[in-house]
Motif scaffolding. Structure first.
Motif, PDB file in Angstrom:
ATOM      1  N   ILE A 226      35.462  40.626  43.336  1.00 59.48           N
ATOM      2  CA  ILE A 226      36.804  41.158  43.511  1.00 59.48           C
ATOM      3  C   ILE A 226      37.356  41.967  43.207  1.00 59.48           C
ATOM      4  O   ILE A 226      37.595  40.931  42.144  1.00 59.48           O
ATOM      5  N   LEU A 227      38.404  42.877  43.126  1.00 64.01           N
ATOM      6  CA  LEU A 227      39.113  43.431  41.641  1.00 64.01           C
ATOM      7  C   LEU A 227      40.185  44.292  41.682  1.00 64.01           C
ATOM      8  O   LEU A 227      40.814  43.362  43.442  1.00 64.01           O
ATOM      9  N   SER A 228      41.031  43.166  40.405  1.00 60.59           N
ATOM     10  CA  SER A 228      42.691  43.335  40.886  1.00 60.59           C
ATOM     11  C   SER A 228      43.116  43.586  39.754  1.00 60.59           C
ATOM     12  O   SER A 228      42.564  44.215  38.116  1.00 60.59           O
ATOM     13  N   VAL A 229      44.192  44.026  39.652  1.00 58.62           N
ATOM     14  CA  VAL A 229      45.301  44.243  39.257  1.00 58.62           C
ATOM     15  C   VAL A 229      46.798  43.669  38.404  1.00 58.62           C
ATOM     16  O   VAL A 229      47.190  42.808  39.641  1.00 58.62           O
ATOM     17  N   CYS A 230      46.686  43.164  37.104  1.00 58.68           N
ATOM     18  CA  CYS A 230      48.409  43.080  37.317  1.00 58.68           C
ATOM     19  C   CYS A 230      49.020  43.657  36.343  1.00 58.68           C
ATOM     20  O   CYS A 230      49.260  44.642  35.819  1.00 58.68           O
ATOM     21  N   LEU A 231      50.224  43.761  37.098  1.00 58.49           N
ATOM     22  CA  LEU A 231      50.924  44.841  37.164  1.00 58.49           C
ATOM     23  C   LEU A 231      53.102  44.826  37.016  1.00 58.49           C
ATOM     24  O   LEU A 231      52.978  43.692  37.481  1.00 58.49           O
TER      25      LEU A 231
END
Length: 308
Positions: A226-231
């Protein structure tokens, strides 16, 4: 793409403030409520009441919420021994009915350690400890009931552990590994994690790092990460609302410089779509002001529906 929240209680927060935000996030329909695991403030204006402990907080939230996923971004491998960490996380998972996720990192913020008497080894050793902790935590959870788990590494040794308690989630609590490093972090994520997370990276930066994580996973085998980003996100219905929220994200701090995503909801949706095109299926929205629940209402009403 699902929206989760990422909070930073080390800036100075009470448990009650965190619980109020978590309950509101659940009511709004956010998919997750995650906390940073730090003990020392990073912004120069932070003050009382000081930090909250991440896993103590999550244990409380496990009983005060019913649907939302809970976890850390990231628990530092320098803070806790892996055996007790596995026990703690498994217990909080049971308290939540199986809604917990463990983000684990090598640790990087020296002031966390010097301020509270925690040893802070050099980077190479911190990554060694992190890998051993991943092996131990996942090994303890995967040990069949009635069997024993032993481990001998450079930094940790376990002998005939009963490997209890077990998490509610089987074969174990989902593991998140993340960071901007191009080699060691994607490799650890590929071998031990369910999710690879990038902290505050642009779509252009994210493209190469996601590709590296995918390639590392393909090399070792297993289901796709699973690919995720914190913004950091500052949205609003008016320019004044946007500017107020953006100013808070631009406070002077010890954090690496970043450019938060800002603008009306339509612009936020467009940029998040760029991350989705790269394969990201989760976004962790940085909630700097725990009292700004109107921002959560706006994101839930005008951004989240357009991401599904």
């Amino acid at each position: 793409m699902e929206l989760r929240l990422f909070t930073e209680p080390y800036h100075g927060a009470t448990y009650d403030e965190l619980a109020r935000a978590a309950r509101h996030a659940e009511e709004c329909g956010f998919e997750g409520f995650f906390v940073a695991d730090h003990y020392h403030p990073m912004h120069y204006t932070d003050a009382s009441p000081g930090p909250t402990d991440a896993w103590t907080t999550l244990a409380g939230l496990a009983r005060e919420t019913s649907r939302i996923r809970l976890g850390t971004l990231m628990t530092s491998a320098t803070f806790r021994h892996p055996g007790p960490l596995a026990v703690t996380v498994a217990q909080v998972d049971a308290m939540s009915g199986g809604r917990v996720e463990l983000g684990l990192g090598a640790g990087w913020f020296a002031l966390d350690h010097s301020a509270y008497g925690i040893p802070f080894p050099p980077p190479a050793e911190r990554f060694e400890r992190m890998e051993e902790q991943l092996q131990i935590v996942t090994g303890l959870w995967a040990t069949p009931p009635g069997e024993r788990f032993s481990y001998e590494g450079r930094h940790y040794r376990l002998t005939d552990s009963p490997a209890l308690p077990k998490p509610v989630q089987r074969p174990g609590v989902p593991i998140i590994v993340g960071g901007r490093g191009p080699r060691r972090t994607p490799g650890l994520a590929a071998r031990y994690a369910d999710e690879f997370n990038l902290p505050f990276t642009s779509p252009e930066q994210s493209a190469d790092l996601f590709a590296g994580a995918r390639a590392a996973r393909e090399a070792v085998g297993g289901p796709p990460l699973i690919l995720s980003v914190c913004l950091g996100i500052a949205s609003g219905r008016t320019e004044a609302e946007i500017d107020t929220r953006l100013a808070l994200l631009h406070e002077p701090s010890r954090l690496p410089p970043e450019e938060p995503l800002h603008g009306p909801p339509g612009k936020i949706v467009d940029v998040l779509g760029q991350y989705a095109d790269l394969g990201a299926s989760r976004v962790y929205v940085r909630l700097r002001d725990l009292s700004d629940l109107d921002h959560l209402d706006l994101l839930a009403a005008e951004v989240a529906p357009q991401l599904s």
